[in-house]
Design an enzyme around this catalytic site. Sequence first.
Site, mmCIF file in Angstrom:
data_model
loop_
_atom_site.group_PDB
_atom_site.id
_atom_site.type_symbol
_atom_site.label_atom_id
_atom_site.label_comp_id
_atom_site.label_asym_id
_atom_site.label_seq_id
_atom_site.Cartn_x
_atom_site.Cartn_y
_atom_site.Cartn_z
ATOM 1 C CG ASP A 280 -2.147 1.123 0.909
ATOM 2 O OD1 ASP A 280 -2.238 1.720 0.059
ATOM 3 O OD2 ASP A 280 -3.077 0.816 1.643
HETATM 4 C C1 BGC Z 1 -4.898 3.487 0.159
HETATM 5 C C2 BGC Z 1 -5.214 2.540 -1.129
HETATM 6 C C3 BGC Z 1 -4.962 2.912 -2.269
HETATM 7 C C4 BGC Z 1 -3.455 3.594 -2.408
HETATM 8 C C5 BGC Z 1 -3.230 4.180 -3.693
HETATM 9 C C6 BGC Z 1 -3.737 4.171 0.001
HETATM 10 O O1 BGC Z 1 -3.526 5.485 0.792
HETATM 11 O O2 BGC Z 1 -4.941 2.677 1.473
HETATM 12 O O3 BGC Z 1 -6.594 1.691 -0.682
HETATM 13 O O4 BGC Z 1 -5.382 2.081 -3.186
HETATM 14 O O5 BGC Z 1 -3.639 4.496 -1.429
HETATM 15 O O6 BGC Z 1 -4.019 5.356 -3.810
#
Ligand code: BGC
Length: 736
Positions: A280
């Site tokens: 993530d």
């Molecule tokens: C989130 C994810 C997301 C990623 C990319 C993160 O902060 O937890 O769910 O896909 O950002 O935007």
Amino acid sequence: MKKYLLLFFAFSSLFAQKKTIDQRVDSVLALMNLDEKVGQLVQYTGGFDTGTRTASPKQGQIELIRSGKLGSLLNIFGAQQTRKVQKIAVEESRLKIPMLFGLDVIHGFRTTFPVPIAEASSWDPKLVEKSARMQAIEASSAGIHWTFNPMVDIARDPRWGRIVEGSGEDPFLGSVMAASRVKGYQGDDLAAANSIAACAKHFAAYGAAEGGRDYNTVELTERTLREVYLRPFKSALDAGAATFMVSFNEIGGVPSSANPFLLKKILRDEWKFDGFVVSDWNSIGELVPHGIAKDLKEAARLGINTGVDIDMEANAYHRHLADLVNENKVSIRDLDESVRRVLKIKFRLGLFDDPYKYCSADREKKTIRNEEMIKATREAAKRSAVLLKNENHLLPLKKDLKRIAVIGPLANSKVDPLGPWNQQGDSADVVTVVEGIKNKINGKAEIIYSKGCTIDGKSKNGFNDAVAAAEKSEIVILCLGESLTMSGEARSRASLDLPGVQNELAELLQKTGKPIIAVLMNGRPLTINYLAENIPAILETWFLGNESGNAIADILFGDYNPSGKLPVTFPKSVGQVPLYYNHKNTGRPNNPAHQMYTTSYTDFTNAPLYPFGFGLSYTTFEYSNLSLSKNKISKEESIIASIDVKNTGDLEGEEIVQLYIRDLVGSVTRPVKELKDFKKIYLKPGELKHLEFVISPDKLKFYDINMNFTVEPGDFKLFIGTNSVDLKEAAFSVLE
Ligand code: BGC
């Protein structure tokens, strides 16, 4: 060298058809140097310009692409923009490996569909698949190859803001929805130009954050992890999910980005997942504040060695992976495996064959918000709303009303119906409730709009105007709830009450004596006790996206008979949380007549405001003749449970028939009931349908005392009904 490379590519594309993807991956891998390998495992975000609403690579990223040091970008979209960037990768980099463009297409790209928890309320796998398909068609036309969705985290705590992104509290419903979304995004063929790779996230148990506080610690037994939190992931994988994303949280001391139990034992060894895993956002970097890596280099080592293939935004692999390999802290074999997995998805998407297949400005123009999209989102919106209360058949409204008051901070909001994680959603495309009702009434009634108050402000200055609007009207449609920024990532709330002075507005309007219909927009269950007790009709709409107002008007005026059911329990008080239907009995089961010394509160009830699976219709359904094909079976046998469901009202409608099972005695305790199947059926007035459900052994299996996934002999109860509480009951036994 260049000449050889050109020859290689000419040769490989000539024989591409004959070679398997694995062979093609290996031939590319054989040409890569260490920096290029690391590059495939690096992902950065492009920069978004809020003024022009476009995104472009940030300073330095183009050079990284040219030198083969950046394999994927997120937040870059648009046919032309992605073509420009792709061109650099495939024409100017040494190995011409195409870029992968990922984006959070959570409930739409530009056309905004209902938020995921809303679509889960439809309990309609086909609808959810179609919605994901439409999102894929639109996003792929804008250059996107890969969505960071579905979010399949089970959430039992409505304080957690990300509950809005998932399918609620139940592992079975969550698994059905997970599979539908994967199938919708990826289509029948991942190589089709309108398919995008799905990403099951956040692996795992992110929704079990203590206190419902985003990013917080998770403590969980392996049994609950497997039986509850992992099931939708397995379902996404079985449906073919090409990629997985790890979660931010730790489980029992081990953050997911460095969790060998999750990533190696379960995902790779047991489940044989062969796609790639992405971190993530900066989750590898966060291994440092988590306290299991002393610096970014160690974090990079832990991440890659545990099997996190792509580093999103932590800059850890870019800075340290090559050194780690040179120092023998990361084996070249493991590195190659990760690169292989990434290349494989690029091949499967067909990017090596045509890197520009997602970059047609013409297709983009024809696809974005075309009529088919708008039709699909209105259909999804209608079917995602849940009717929570409808005293004395207040709804549906008659179309000959002369004056209708539409009141409340969400009545004419152009922004909030888009919901959190709307991607390129534009408030100009949103049909508000006021507009939807105007469209429906078509000038035949006067619509009096009054905002009353803001969503979370303290001012009551608008109250008089709202009361005046109500007094002038025959009926009040009162739109209350949360703003779109109150749920989603980093939007946990300690209170589940309606924010600001909205409840007071409802109380005041109720005193006018006018019939009130509350229309709710919110990203989580709310403790709307006052409304439930005093307002005659309540429609839960979550955030329904672009066609919100039209869909709500379709329901209010009876052009669509609501059919949604809650995918999550509504508590009466935040103090009851976590409150979920599939809880354990305990040694002292709750007894409302005898609170003391049973599992209960001294100052409050255990009962929910609305149970899981609850939702009304404008018609009524009667259940009868529950019967089982057998009452005793062996461990390998199946039973058929059948029931008759009749539409006993005057309107056609759909019912979601739910089947639950309870295992009465086990080597470990079992939940008081578990959803095992459901069917959504359509019935004309007076029509009766005979339904059959097959109870196969897999519906009875669980992790026994030795963690074997098995059926244990003994007595079971089976329930079928309209929600998790109002159920008919039968019994059967599994013999030794
Ligand atoms: C989130 C994810 C997301 C990623 C990319 C993160 O902060 O937890 O769910 O896909 O950002 O935007």
